[in-house]
Motif scaffolding. Structure first.
Motif, mmCIF file in Angstrom:
data_model
loop_
_atom_site.group_PDB
_atom_site.id
_atom_site.type_symbol
_atom_site.label_atom_id
_atom_site.label_comp_id
_atom_site.label_asym_id
_atom_site.label_seq_id
_atom_site.Cartn_x
_atom_site.Cartn_y
_atom_site.Cartn_z
ATOM 1 N N PRO A 166 -11.120 -38.087 -46.264
ATOM 2 C CA PRO A 166 -11.446 -39.065 -47.300
ATOM 3 C C PRO A 166 -10.480 -40.245 -47.278
ATOM 4 O O PRO A 166 -9.346 -40.137 -46.782
ATOM 5 N N VAL A 167 -10.922 -41.350 -47.831
ATOM 6 C CA VAL A 167 -10.123 -42.583 -47.851
ATOM 7 C C VAL A 167 -8.705 -42.380 -48.396
ATOM 8 O O VAL A 167 -7.740 -42.878 -47.803
ATOM 9 N N PRO A 168 -8.507 -41.668 -49.518
ATOM 10 C CA PRO A 168 -7.140 -41.574 -50.063
ATOM 11 C C PRO A 168 -6.134 -40.919 -49.123
ATOM 12 O O PRO A 168 -4.925 -41.095 -49.297
ATOM 13 N N ALA A 169 -6.600 -40.179 -48.127
ATOM 14 C CA ALA A 169 -5.682 -39.487 -47.212
ATOM 15 C C ALA A 169 -5.182 -40.376 -46.081
ATOM 16 O O ALA A 169 -4.279 -39.989 -45.328
ATOM 17 N N ILE A 170 -5.744 -41.571 -45.935
ATOM 18 C CA ILE A 170 -5.430 -42.419 -44.787
ATOM 19 C C ILE A 170 -3.963 -42.832 -44.707
ATOM 20 O O ILE A 170 -3.342 -42.714 -43.638
ATOM 21 N N PRO A 171 -3.341 -43.338 -45.779
ATOM 22 C CA PRO A 171 -1.954 -43.802 -45.643
ATOM 23 C C PRO A 171 -0.996 -42.725 -45.132
ATOM 24 O O PRO A 171 -0.186 -42.979 -44.236
ATOM 25 N N GLU A 172 -1.094 -41.532 -45.676
ATOM 26 C CA GLU A 172 -0.202 -40.459 -45.238
ATOM 27 C C GLU A 172 -0.487 -40.082 -43.785
ATOM 28 O O GLU A 172 0.441 -39.840 -43.007
ATOM 29 N N ALA A 173 -1.775 -40.051 -43.421
ATOM 30 C CA ALA A 173 -2.136 -39.696 -42.050
ATOM 31 C C ALA A 173 -1.588 -40.719 -41.054
ATOM 32 O O ALA A 173 -1.122 -40.363 -39.967
ATOM 33 N N LEU A 174 -1.641 -42.003 -41.417
ATOM 34 C CA LEU A 174 -1.087 -43.046 -40.544
ATOM 35 C C LEU A 174 0.435 -42.960 -40.472
ATOM 36 O O LEU A 174 1.026 -43.051 -39.391
ATOM 37 N N SER A 175 1.070 -42.781 -41.623
ATOM 38 C CA SER A 175 2.537 -42.791 -41.649
ATOM 39 C C SER A 175 3.131 -41.582 -40.932
ATOM 40 O O SER A 175 4.222 -41.658 -40.371
ATOM 41 N N LYS A 176 2.396 -40.466 -40.910
ATOM 42 C CA LYS A 176 2.896 -39.250 -40.259
ATOM 43 C C LYS A 176 2.406 -39.096 -38.827
ATOM 44 O O LYS A 176 2.732 -38.114 -38.157
ATOM 45 N N GLY A 177 1.603 -40.060 -38.369
ATOM 46 C CA GLY A 177 1.124 -39.997 -36.995
ATOM 47 C C GLY A 177 -0.003 -39.010 -36.770
ATOM 48 O O GLY A 177 -0.323 -38.676 -35.626
ATOM 49 N N VAL A 178 -0.613 -38.537 -37.849
ATOM 50 C CA VAL A 178 -1.773 -37.652 -37.719
ATOM 51 C C VAL A 178 -2.911 -38.398 -37.034
ATOM 52 O O VAL A 178 -3.680 -37.825 -36.262
ATOM 53 N N VAL A 179 -3.012 -39.696 -37.328
ATOM 54 C CA VAL A 179 -3.991 -40.560 -36.661
ATOM 55 C C VAL A 179 -3.277 -41.810 -36.152
ATOM 56 O O VAL A 179 -2.216 -42.193 -36.669
ATOM 57 N N ASP A 180 -3.880 -42.444 -35.139
ATOM 58 C CA ASP A 180 -3.334 -43.675 -34.571
ATOM 59 C C ASP A 180 -3.983 -44.910 -35.187
ATOM 60 O O ASP A 180 -3.521 -46.034 -34.953
ATOM 61 N N GLY A 181 -5.048 -44.685 -35.914
ATOM 62 C CA GLY A 181 -5.744 -45.805 -36.521
ATOM 63 C C GLY A 181 -6.820 -45.299 -37.462
ATOM 64 O O GLY A 181 -7.046 -44.091 -37.597
ATOM 65 N N ALA A 182 -7.474 -46.233 -38.130
ATOM 66 C CA ALA A 182 -8.524 -45.883 -39.085
ATOM 67 C C ALA A 182 -9.600 -46.953 -39.058
ATOM 68 O O ALA A 182 -9.313 -48.135 -38.836
ATOM 69 N N VAL A 183 -10.834 -46.544 -39.277
ATOM 70 C CA VAL A 183 -11.917 -47.519 -39.395
ATOM 71 C C VAL A 183 -12.369 -47.571 -40.850
ATOM 72 O O VAL A 183 -12.885 -46.590 -41.394
ATOM 73 N N ILE A 184 -12.119 -48.701 -41.466
ATOM 74 C CA ILE A 184 -12.473 -48.958 -42.856
ATOM 75 C C ILE A 184 -12.695 -50.462 -43.005
ATOM 76 O O ILE A 184 -12.243 -51.244 -42.165
ATOM 77 N N PRO A 185 -13.364 -50.893 -44.045
ATOM 78 C CA PRO A 185 -13.497 -52.331 -44.270
ATOM 79 C C PRO A 185 -12.174 -52.909 -44.757
ATOM 80 O O PRO A 185 -11.297 -52.180 -45.240
ATOM 81 N N TRP A 186 -12.049 -54.215 -44.651
ATOM 82 C CA TRP A 186 -10.824 -54.874 -45.092
ATOM 83 C C TRP A 186 -10.512 -54.579 -46.555
ATOM 84 O O TRP A 186 -9.362 -54.347 -46.919
ATOM 85 N N GLU A 187 -11.519 -54.611 -47.418
ATOM 86 C CA GLU A 187 -11.244 -54.583 -48.856
ATOM 87 C C GLU A 187 -10.508 -53.322 -49.292
ATOM 88 O O GLU A 187 -9.627 -53.387 -50.149
ATOM 89 N N VAL A 188 -10.850 -52.179 -48.711
ATOM 90 C CA VAL A 188 -10.150 -50.960 -49.124
ATOM 91 C C VAL A 188 -8.812 -50.816 -48.403
ATOM 92 O O VAL A 188 -7.920 -50.100 -48.857
ATOM 93 N N ALA A 189 -8.644 -51.533 -47.283
ATOM 94 C CA ALA A 189 -7.361 -51.500 -46.572
ATOM 95 C C ALA A 189 -6.225 -52.044 -47.435
ATOM 96 O O ALA A 189 -5.065 -51.672 -47.249
#
Length: 351
Positions: free
Chosen positions: A198-221
């Motif tokens: 889900p969207v709320p999990a993205i920041p932690e996943a990026l900061s911890k290297g769980v993912v290398d990137g995310a696909v989302i629209p600009w507005e929620v970024a």
């Protein structure tokens, strides 16, 4: 005796009047106070809650002359996880929810047609098309267990990544957060390793290297501060690599329990026009967040038409696989795809 009789009758009359007044007061209070709980997964200050959901709720409250009160519960404050939202609406844990159709993969197969690669033209036109197709094909099928208030899509999807992504080959081995089953299919076929969350999990996943990137629209970024976590953002010119389908739903029994005049208030603020407003409004907040990323010095990768064509060609396999899958389920994916394209074209030309 007459004196006593008169006094008894008088007391009975007063008691009757008191009971009548109490009954009227209760009826008036009941008519005045209908409280509906609106539950969703983003913080209250995010664009959709602030500029779409609150607008809807405020309008419903005003149009009902205060007889409807909308309690707003952001960030899953009523408990559970984002994928549970649609069942919360069905079960009555919440009266109203806003959710991503793809949070429950495969449950709403007809809605997936709008999430397919390069389907969307703009969010307003595509949201109108989504509502019309939903009314015809989904209300009595995929959406039969809840009352539909609105459906819409966001603006063009963007790839936000640690390393620059320009060609399809740049996706090889990239761990990429994707929002839906169809986007997972797409990025897997293009060589990435999709990670659903889900969207709320993205920041932690990026900061911890769980993912290398995310696909989302600009507005929620913006609310997720993605521009501070990655430096590269890939756009697809005037095209949209993907979008996400949303559902704004109400518990069916709760809706049916409302008096007719309050149902009319809900109805007047729902439907195709609100769906179009929601899509258009959500997409309108892409630009300010993009501007923030530019001002931070981030790398905005704007693909040319020729470069986008490579992605279109590579995405065809996902379209073919989706159509085949729905055909095998007896849902006629070919007809759904053709009808969705025709509706998007109709509403795009009307803009």
């Amino acid at each position: 005796m007459n004196f006593i009789r008169r006094n008894l009758l008088g007391l009975a009359g007063l008691a009757g009047l008191s009971a009548l007044a109490a009954g009227l007061g209760t009826a008036q209070a009941t008519a005045q106070e209908v409280t509906l709980r609106l539950h969703q997964f983003l913080p209250a200050q995010a664009n959709v809650p602030k500029h779409v959901l609150d607008v809807w709720a405020d309008k419903v409250e005003a149009d009902s002359d205060g007889r409807i009160k909308i309690q707003r519960f952001p960030s899953m404050q009523l408990g559970g996880t984002p994928p549970e939202l649609i069942d919360q609406a069905i079960d009555g844990v919440a009266d109203i929810v806003w959710t991503v159709a793809g949070y429950t993969p495969g449950r709403f197969p007809r809605a997936e047609v709008f999430e397919l690669p390069f389907m969307m033209t703009n969010a307003e036109a595509t949201s109108r098309a989504y509502w019309e197709l939903a009314e015809k094909e989904m209300f009595d099928q995929d959406f039969k267990d809840f009352h539909v208030l609105a459906v819409w899509v966001h603006g063009p999807g963007v790839i936000h990544s640690n390393n620059p992504i320009r060609t399809v080959g740049d996706l090889n081995g990239v761990k990429l957060r994707a929002p839906t089953r169809t986007t997972n299919m797409l990025f897997s076929s293009l060589g990435a390793t999709p990670v659903g969350m889900p969207v709320p999990a993205i920041p932690e996943a990026l900061s911890k290297g769980v993912v290398d990137g995310a696909v989302i629209p600009w507005e929620v970024a913006g609310i997720l501060k993605v521009g501070e976590l990655v430096n590269n953002h890939t756009e697809f010119g005037g095209a949209s690599l993907y979008t996400t389908s949303f559902i704004f739903a109400m518990n069916k029994e709760r809706y049916e329990s409302l008096p007719d005049d309050l149902k009319a208030v809900i109805d007047a603020n729902s439907g195709i026009e609100f769906s179009a407003f929601a899509g258009k409004t959500q997409a309108a907040y892409d630009a300010p967040i993009r501007k923030d990323a530019v001002e931070r010095g981030n790398n905005i990768i704007e693909l040319s038409e020729e470069e986008v064509q490579e992605w279109r060609d590579a995405s065809q396999a996902t379209l073919d696989a989706w159509v085949k899958e729905l055909d095998e389920r007896g849902l006629d994916g070919t007809a759904l795809l053709e009808e969705a394209r025709a509706l998007i074209s109709k509403y795009t030309e009307g803009n």
